[in-house]
Design a protein around this motif. Structure first.
Motif, PDB file in Angstrom:
ATOM      1  N   ALA A   1      -4.023  12.802  -9.095  1.00 23.26           N
ATOM      2  CA  ALA A   1      -4.138  12.422  -7.680  1.00 23.26           C
ATOM      3  C   ALA A   1      -3.001  11.495  -7.270  1.00 23.26           C
ATOM      4  O   ALA A   1      -2.475  11.587  -6.157  1.00 23.26           O
ATOM      5  CB  ALA A   1      -5.495  11.755  -7.432  1.00 23.26           C
ATOM      6  N   SER A   2      -2.612  10.592  -8.170  1.00 22.52           N
ATOM      7  CA  SER A   2      -1.533   9.655  -7.845  1.00 22.52           C
ATOM      8  C   SER A   2      -0.200  10.366  -7.696  1.00 22.52           C
ATOM      9  O   SER A   2       0.667   9.937  -6.928  1.00 22.52           O
ATOM     10  CB  SER A   2      -1.438   8.561  -8.916  1.00 22.52           C
ATOM     11  N   SER A   3      -0.007  11.459  -8.431  1.00 24.17           N
ATOM     12  CA  SER A   3       1.215  12.238  -8.268  1.00 24.17           C
ATOM     13  C   SER A   3       1.268  12.880  -6.883  1.00 24.17           C
ATOM     14  O   SER A   3       2.321  12.959  -6.256  1.00 24.17           O
ATOM     15  CB  SER A   3       1.307  13.334  -9.342  1.00 24.17           C
ATOM     16  N   VAL A   4       0.096  13.342  -6.417  1.00 24.83           N
ATOM     17  CA  VAL A   4       0.020  13.944  -5.086  1.00 24.83           C
ATOM     18  C   VAL A   4       0.347  12.910  -4.015  1.00 24.83           C
ATOM     19  O   VAL A   4       1.143  13.165  -3.098  1.00 24.83           O
ATOM     20  CB  VAL A   4      -1.378  14.544  -4.844  1.00 24.83           C
ATOM     21  N   THR A   5      -0.240  11.720  -4.118  1.00 24.67           N
ATOM     22  CA  THR A   5       0.012  10.684  -3.114  1.00 24.67           C
ATOM     23  C   THR A   5       1.455  10.194  -3.168  1.00 24.67           C
ATOM     24  O   THR A   5       2.030   9.820  -2.146  1.00 24.67           O
ATOM     25  CB  THR A   5      -0.948   9.501  -3.295  1.00 24.67           C
ATOM     26  N   MET A   6       2.045  10.220  -4.363  1.00 26.46           N
ATOM     27  CA  MET A   6       3.460   9.819  -4.487  1.00 26.46           C
ATOM     28  C   MET A   6       4.348  10.795  -3.731  1.00 26.46           C
ATOM     29  O   MET A   6       5.278  10.386  -3.018  1.00 26.46           O
ATOM     30  CB  MET A   6       3.854   9.765  -5.960  1.00 26.46           C
ATOM     31  N   VAL A   7       4.081  12.076  -3.873  1.00 26.65           N
ATOM     32  CA  VAL A   7       4.856  13.087  -3.141  1.00 26.65           C
ATOM     33  C   VAL A   7       4.662  12.921  -1.641  1.00 26.65           C
ATOM     34  O   VAL A   7       5.617  13.014  -0.856  1.00 26.65           O
ATOM     35  CB  VAL A   7       4.439  14.505  -3.586  1.00 26.65           C
ATOM     36  N   LEU A   8       3.429  12.654  -1.231  1.00 27.82           N
ATOM     37  CA  LEU A   8       3.143  12.499   0.195  1.00 27.82           C
ATOM     38  C   LEU A   8       3.834  11.269   0.776  1.00 27.82           C
ATOM     39  O   LEU A   8       4.228  11.269   1.949  1.00 27.82           O
ATOM     40  CB  LEU A   8       1.633  12.410   0.418  1.00 27.82           C
ATOM     41  N   SER A   9       3.993  10.228  -0.033  1.00 29.33           N
ATOM     42  CA  SER A   9       4.693   9.035   0.454  1.00 29.33           C
ATOM     43  C   SER A   9       6.159   9.347   0.724  1.00 29.33           C
ATOM     44  O   SER A   9       6.723   8.913   1.744  1.00 29.33           O
ATOM     45  CB  SER A   9       4.558   7.886  -0.554  1.00 29.33           C
ATOM     46  N   TRP A  10       6.778  10.106  -0.168  1.00 28.08           N
ATOM     47  CA  TRP A  10       8.177  10.506   0.046  1.00 28.08           C
ATOM     48  C   TRP A  10       8.299  11.466   1.225  1.00 28.08           C
ATOM     49  O   TRP A  10       9.198  11.336   2.060  1.00 28.08           O
ATOM     50  CB  TRP A  10       8.710  11.158  -1.228  1.00 28.08           C
ATOM     51  N   ALA A  11       7.363  12.420   1.309  1.00 26.25           N
ATOM     52  CA  ALA A  11       7.393  13.383   2.411  1.00 26.25           C
ATOM     53  C   ALA A  11       7.212  12.677   3.756  1.00 26.25           C
ATOM     54  O   ALA A  11       7.815  13.089   4.761  1.00 26.25           O
ATOM     55  CB  ALA A  11       6.305  14.434   2.220  1.00 26.25           C
ATOM     56  N   SER A  12       6.419  11.622   3.794  1.00 29.88           N
ATOM     57  CA  SER A  12       6.219  10.872   5.036  1.00 29.88           C
ATOM     58  C   SER A  12       7.521  10.250   5.510  1.00 29.88           C
ATOM     59  O   SER A  12       7.829  10.257   6.708  1.00 29.88           O
ATOM     60  CB  SER A  12       5.155   9.783   4.831  1.00 29.88           C
TER      61      SER A  12
ATOM     62  N   LEU B   1      -2.038   4.062  -1.820  1.00 31.05           N
ATOM     63  CA  LEU B   1      -3.014   4.813  -2.604  1.00 31.05           C
ATOM     64  C   LEU B   1      -2.500   5.077  -4.019  1.00 31.05           C
ATOM     65  O   LEU B   1      -3.267   5.027  -4.985  1.00 31.05           O
ATOM     66  CB  LEU B   1      -3.338   6.133  -1.903  1.00 31.05           C
ATOM     67  N   THR B   2      -1.202   5.354  -4.137  1.00 28.15           N
ATOM     68  CA  THR B   2      -0.608   5.575  -5.458  1.00 28.15           C
ATOM     69  C   THR B   2      -0.764   4.339  -6.336  1.00 28.15           C
ATOM     70  O   THR B   2      -1.144   4.432  -7.509  1.00 28.15           O
ATOM     71  CB  THR B   2       0.887   5.925  -5.320  1.00 28.15           C
ATOM     72  N   ILE B   3      -0.501   3.183  -5.753  1.00 29.37           N
ATOM     73  CA  ILE B   3      -0.629   1.930  -6.506  1.00 29.37           C
ATOM     74  C   ILE B   3      -2.074   1.671  -6.901  1.00 29.37           C
ATOM     75  O   ILE B   3      -2.372   1.285  -8.043  1.00 29.37           O
ATOM     76  CB  ILE B   3      -0.073   0.760  -5.673  1.00 29.37           C
ATOM     77  N   LEU B   4      -3.002   1.893  -5.966  1.00 28.34           N
ATOM     78  CA  LEU B   4      -4.422   1.668  -6.252  1.00 28.34           C
ATOM     79  C   LEU B   4      -4.925   2.617  -7.337  1.00 28.34           C
ATOM     80  O   LEU B   4      -5.690   2.213  -8.223  1.00 28.34           O
ATOM     81  CB  LEU B   4      -5.245   1.844  -4.979  1.00 28.34           C
ATOM     82  N   LEU B   5      -4.498   3.863  -7.282  1.00 23.60           N
ATOM     83  CA  LEU B   5      -4.900   4.818  -8.313  1.00 23.60           C
ATOM     84  C   LEU B   5      -4.354   4.417  -9.680  1.00 23.60           C
ATOM     85  O   LEU B   5      -5.054   4.523 -10.696  1.00 23.60           O
ATOM     86  CB  LEU B   5      -4.417   6.220  -7.938  1.00 23.60           C
ATOM     87  N   ALA B   6      -3.117   3.951  -9.708  1.00 21.43           N
ATOM     88  CA  ALA B   6      -2.528   3.503 -10.973  1.00 21.43           C
ATOM     89  C   ALA B   6      -3.279   2.300 -11.531  1.00 21.43           C
ATOM     90  O   ALA B   6      -3.521   2.208 -12.743  1.00 21.43           O
ATOM     91  CB  ALA B   6      -1.054   3.164 -10.765  1.00 21.43           C
ATOM     92  N   LEU B   7      -3.656   1.377 -10.651  1.00 19.79           N
ATOM     93  CA  LEU B   7      -4.451   0.232 -11.095  1.00 19.79           C
ATOM     94  C   LEU B   7      -5.810   0.696 -11.618  1.00 19.79           C
ATOM     95  O   LEU B   7      -6.322   0.165 -12.607  1.00 19.79           O
ATOM     96  CB  LEU B   7      -4.635  -0.755  -9.944  1.00 19.79           C
ATOM     97  N   GLY B   8      -6.384   1.706 -10.945  1.00 16.52           N
ATOM     98  CA  GLY B   8      -7.652   2.259 -11.417  1.00 16.52           C
ATOM     99  C   GLY B   8      -7.522   2.850 -12.805  1.00 16.52           C
ATOM    100  O   GLY B   8      -8.421   2.713 -13.647  1.00 16.52           O
ATOM    101  N   PHE B   9      -6.394   3.501 -13.072  1.00 16.81           N
ATOM    102  CA  PHE B   9      -6.137   4.043 -14.407  1.00 16.81           C
ATOM    103  C   PHE B   9      -6.168   2.931 -15.453  1.00 16.81           C
ATOM    104  O   PHE B   9      -6.787   3.078 -16.513  1.00 16.81           O
ATOM    105  CB  PHE B   9      -4.784   4.751 -14.420  1.00 16.81           C
ATOM    106  N   LEU B  10      -5.504   1.830 -15.158  1.00 19.55           N
ATOM    107  CA  LEU B  10      -5.464   0.724 -16.124  1.00 19.55           C
ATOM    108  C   LEU B  10      -6.842   0.089 -16.309  1.00 19.55           C
ATOM    109  O   LEU B  10      -7.179  -0.341 -17.423  1.00 19.55           O
ATOM    110  CB  LEU B  10      -4.451  -0.322 -15.658  1.00 19.55           C
ATOM    111  N   VAL B  11      -7.623   0.028 -15.249  1.00 20.98           N
ATOM    112  CA  VAL B  11      -8.979  -0.531 -15.359  1.00 20.98           C
ATOM    113  C   VAL B  11      -9.829   0.337 -16.280  1.00 20.98           C
ATOM    114  O   VAL B  11     -10.533  -0.167 -17.166  1.00 20.98           O
ATOM    115  CB  VAL B  11      -9.638  -0.650 -13.969  1.00 20.98           C
TER     116      VAL B  11
END
Length: 214
Positions: free
Chosen positions: A85-96, A111-121
């Protein structure tokens, strides 16, 4: 002599990409060699092991015959979904940014940052369950490989969070300047950061089945 910033440099004749993209690809090539060496070590150690994972299960205390009897596949599966999911949001951030939508960039990068933090949690809960049973990387070869590979990957995730958080926060001054050169330069930086992030996600796609399922 004028110093050209990366996004203005024409693609190299020998590679077909600009210097910034060439640089990140060379860096990622070194990362492939790093993880490739560790994956190879895993294969050789496993082939030479008398038993795998070579330890008792935490609940029944019987000798485990599969990695999923020791590791949490549901948590690892959740983390796989999170990273995809974070890869998808990363692409969308660049596309924006390509569509001149700064608010969309901030939303998707956040969202990418929050998902990455969720991964670490999730990973912290997974590590915590091991430590609560008084096992660690020094317990046996299997857990040593598990902690080294997943821990190194977690460090890469942390590095990605730091870079993306900078671009989400202080780094946006370049875009907000309103200068078209700066905006194009900023968009180029996000693309480069995205390539790194997709690599981090790809490493996990290999780690997940190799460590948890096979």
């Amino acid at each position: 002599m004028e110093l050209l910033i990366p996004y203005e440099v024409t693609p190299r004749r020998d590679t077909g990409v600009n210097n910034a993209k060439l640089g990140i690809w060379l860096f990622l090539a070194s990362e492939v060699m790093l993880f490739g060496g560790l994956f190879a070590a895993y294969i050789f150690l496993r082939m030479g092991a008398d038993a795998w994972p070579g330890m008792e299960t935490f609940d029944t205390h019987e000798m485990a015959t599969r990695a999923d009897q020791v590791l949490s596949v549901p948590l690892a599966t959740l983390n796989t979904v999170i990273l995809i999911a974070s890869s998808v949001t990363m692409v969308l951030s660049w596309a924006s940014l390509k569509m001149d939508n700064f608010k969309g960039f901030r939303l998707h990068m956040g969202l990418t940052i929050l998902l990455a933090l969720g991964f670490l949690v999730v990973k912290a809960f997974e590590y915590g369950s091991k430590f609560s049973h008084h096992v660690g990387p020094d317990t046996n070869i299997f857990l040593g490989i598990y902690f080294v590979l997943t821990g190194l990957h977690a460090l890469h995730v942390t590095g990605g969070i730091i870079v993306n958080a900078y671009f989400w926060g202080p780094g946006t001054r370049m875009w907000l300047s309103g200068n078209e050169r700066d905006k194009a330069h900023f968009t180029n930086r996000i693309e480069i950061a995205g390539l790194y992030w997709h690599f981090v996600d790809l490493v996990w796609i290999f780690l997940f089945p190799m460590i948890y399922l096979v």
